[in-house]
Scaffold this motif. Sequence first.
Motif, PDB file in Angstrom:
ATOM      1  N   SER A 188       0.814  -1.219   0.000  1.00 37.96           N
ATOM      2  CA  SER A 188       0.000   0.000   0.000  1.00 37.96           C
ATOM      3  C   SER A 188       0.846   1.267   0.000  1.00 37.96           C
ATOM      4  O   SER A 188       0.314   2.375  -0.076  1.00 37.96           O
ATOM      5  CB  SER A 188      -0.941   0.008   1.207  1.00 37.96           C
ATOM      6  OG  SER A 188      -0.212  -0.124   2.412  1.00 37.96           O
ATOM      7  N   LEU A 192      -0.288   4.803  -7.136  1.00 38.94           N
ATOM      8  CA  LEU A 192      -1.141   4.275  -8.201  1.00 38.94           C
ATOM      9  C   LEU A 192      -1.820   5.420  -8.935  1.00 38.94           C
ATOM     10  O   LEU A 192      -2.312   6.361  -8.313  1.00 38.94           O
ATOM     11  CB  LEU A 192      -2.214   3.343  -7.610  1.00 38.94           C
ATOM     12  CG  LEU A 192      -3.275   2.816  -8.583  1.00 38.94           C
ATOM     13  CD1 LEU A 192      -2.657   1.910  -9.643  1.00 38.94           C
ATOM     14  CD2 LEU A 192      -4.373   2.074  -7.820  1.00 38.94           C
ATOM     15  N   PHE A 222      -8.394   7.654  -8.856  1.00 48.71           N
ATOM     16  CA  PHE A 222      -6.947   7.570  -9.044  1.00 48.71           C
ATOM     17  C   PHE A 222      -6.508   8.272 -10.317  1.00 48.71           C
ATOM     18  O   PHE A 222      -5.478   7.929 -10.903  1.00 48.71           O
ATOM     19  CB  PHE A 222      -6.502   6.101  -9.059  1.00 48.71           C
ATOM     20  CG  PHE A 222      -6.627   5.416  -7.723  1.00 48.71           C
ATOM     21  CD1 PHE A 222      -5.650   5.566  -6.756  1.00 48.71           C
ATOM     22  CD2 PHE A 222      -7.740   4.652  -7.424  1.00 48.71           C
ATOM     23  CE1 PHE A 222      -5.763   4.948  -5.529  1.00 48.71           C
ATOM     24  CE2 PHE A 222      -7.867   4.021  -6.192  1.00 48.71           C
ATOM     25  CZ  PHE A 222      -6.879   4.176  -5.232  1.00 48.71           C
ATOM     26  N   LEU A 228      -1.591   4.435  -2.013  1.00 46.17           N
ATOM     27  CA  LEU A 228      -2.792   3.681  -1.661  1.00 46.17           C
ATOM     28  C   LEU A 228      -3.166   3.853  -0.195  1.00 46.17           C
ATOM     29  O   LEU A 228      -4.344   3.956   0.157  1.00 46.17           O
ATOM     30  CB  LEU A 228      -2.576   2.206  -1.991  1.00 46.17           C
ATOM     31  CG  LEU A 228      -3.812   1.460  -2.480  1.00 46.17           C
ATOM     32  CD1 LEU A 228      -4.280   2.019  -3.808  1.00 46.17           C
ATOM     33  CD2 LEU A 228      -3.524  -0.016  -2.595  1.00 46.17           C
ATOM     34  N   TYR A 245      -9.736  -2.482  -0.262  1.00 49.18           N
ATOM     35  CA  TYR A 245     -10.005  -2.401  -1.698  1.00 49.18           C
ATOM     36  C   TYR A 245     -10.229  -3.799  -2.274  1.00 49.18           C
ATOM     37  O   TYR A 245      -9.350  -4.668  -2.200  1.00 49.18           O
ATOM     38  CB  TYR A 245      -8.834  -1.751  -2.426  1.00 49.18           C
ATOM     39  CG  TYR A 245      -8.734  -0.259  -2.269  1.00 49.18           C
ATOM     40  CD1 TYR A 245      -9.611   0.591  -2.942  1.00 49.18           C
ATOM     41  CD2 TYR A 245      -7.761   0.313  -1.463  1.00 49.18           C
ATOM     42  CE1 TYR A 245      -9.519   1.975  -2.801  1.00 49.18           C
ATOM     43  CE2 TYR A 245      -7.658   1.692  -1.317  1.00 49.18           C
ATOM     44  CZ  TYR A 245      -8.542   2.515  -1.990  1.00 49.18           C
ATOM     45  OH  TYR A 245      -8.453   3.872  -1.855  1.00 49.18           O
ATOM     46  N   ASP A 283      -6.338  -5.041  -2.787  1.00 46.06           N
ATOM     47  CA  ASP A 283      -5.132  -4.700  -2.025  1.00 46.06           C
ATOM     48  C   ASP A 283      -4.504  -5.887  -1.295  1.00 46.06           C
ATOM     49  O   ASP A 283      -3.542  -5.717  -0.543  1.00 46.06           O
ATOM     50  CB  ASP A 283      -5.430  -3.567  -1.044  1.00 46.06           C
ATOM     51  CG  ASP A 283      -6.482  -3.935   0.006  1.00 46.06           C
ATOM     52  OD1 ASP A 283      -6.843  -5.135   0.121  1.00 46.06           O
ATOM     53  OD2 ASP A 283      -6.958  -3.017   0.714  1.00 46.06           O
ATOM     54  N   LEU A 298      -0.469  -5.994  -4.676  1.00 40.95           N
ATOM     55  CA  LEU A 298      -1.615  -5.274  -5.228  1.00 40.95           C
ATOM     56  C   LEU A 298      -2.021  -5.947  -6.532  1.00 40.95           C
ATOM     57  O   LEU A 298      -1.205  -6.118  -7.433  1.00 40.95           O
ATOM     58  CB  LEU A 298      -1.220  -3.824  -5.482  1.00 40.95           C
ATOM     59  CG  LEU A 298      -2.341  -2.821  -5.759  1.00 40.95           C
ATOM     60  CD1 LEU A 298      -3.219  -2.658  -4.535  1.00 40.95           C
ATOM     61  CD2 LEU A 298      -1.746  -1.485  -6.175  1.00 40.95           C
TER      62      LEU A 298
END
Length: 352
Positions: A188, A192, A222, A228, A245, A283, A298
């Motif tokens: 994370s 992104l 995003f 993240l 996520y 995630d 991810l």
Amino acid sequence: MAQVRPFGKLDDGRAVHAHALDGGGPLRAEVLDLGGILARLWFEGHGGPVPLVLGLADARAYFADPSYLGIVVGRFGNRIGGAAFALDGRTHHLSANEGRNHLHGGMLGFGRRLWQVRAHGGNRLELRYHSPDGEEGYPGNLDMRAIYSIDGARLRLELEACCDSATPFNPTHHPYWNLAGDPAVPASAQWLKSPTRGFLPVDGELIPLGEVADAVGTPFDFRAARVLDAAAAAGHPQLDVAGGYDHCLVLEEGATTCALLYSPHSGIAMRIDCDAPALQLYDGHALDRQHPGLGRGLCLEPQGYPDAPNRPGFPDAILRPGEVFRRVIEYRFAAPGPGREWSEVEAALAAA
């Protein structure tokens, strides 16, 4: 000369092999004939080769894996609610492998099947799989081809299929990315960027509610690069529903780049190019329980909409006889270096 090494045996004695891909550049890979799994991927960073995807030790571990690490997903990626759908006046019942729902092709799907190796050169591997009528409940025979190739700093996956009877079809690819190359660095912590115009809210079983929600001003936006962790910290009821996520991002119409990902720790960046209308963002929060010590990765899965066979308002996901399904997913890598500005990351990827 193509390099192949034993990767263990399944419980029934069938042997699994890892097929090396090397284009002579900074990128190297190993792909299994089990599930078309991308088991290893290394990129030559500033301090040497960096592993980019999470992997397991041997064939048995992958066969038992509940996380779908690295597989080519089929026939239908993501979920089909109630493990059933109606098509041309007939109701079909699929295998229910996530509660009452159908996930990633069912009990075995394509990810726990042995694929036939049709060709293997130094930088190219062609795999084929025949899915018979009735497998996992799907109608019709389907023939699938997956071709991996490496060219310089690019990994390309070409998916192609045809069938003899109408069937839902929504293949995707399921690697877990941590470009830091270090399980101690949270996935994370990666940056992104994705051209999201919306996302699909889900219920408690992660089945879409049927609407496309606006992503603007939410943790699902995003369009500008975001860490993240920081996006999730903004909070949203849907993150509570899914435990983090695990949502389908709806991409801007005509977008050919699905996502850009960057690790400020390793300095490695990735761009995913594909013409799919959506991108599943996961995630990896279940990995802590499913594979303790592996770390998180991810998932960025280009695909059609989940549960599309039951949602007339979603883009069609039915493959019919006489049609040839084709989709290309290309992963492009660069090493702009640790701690770079986002503009430098994008420039490095554009030049890769």
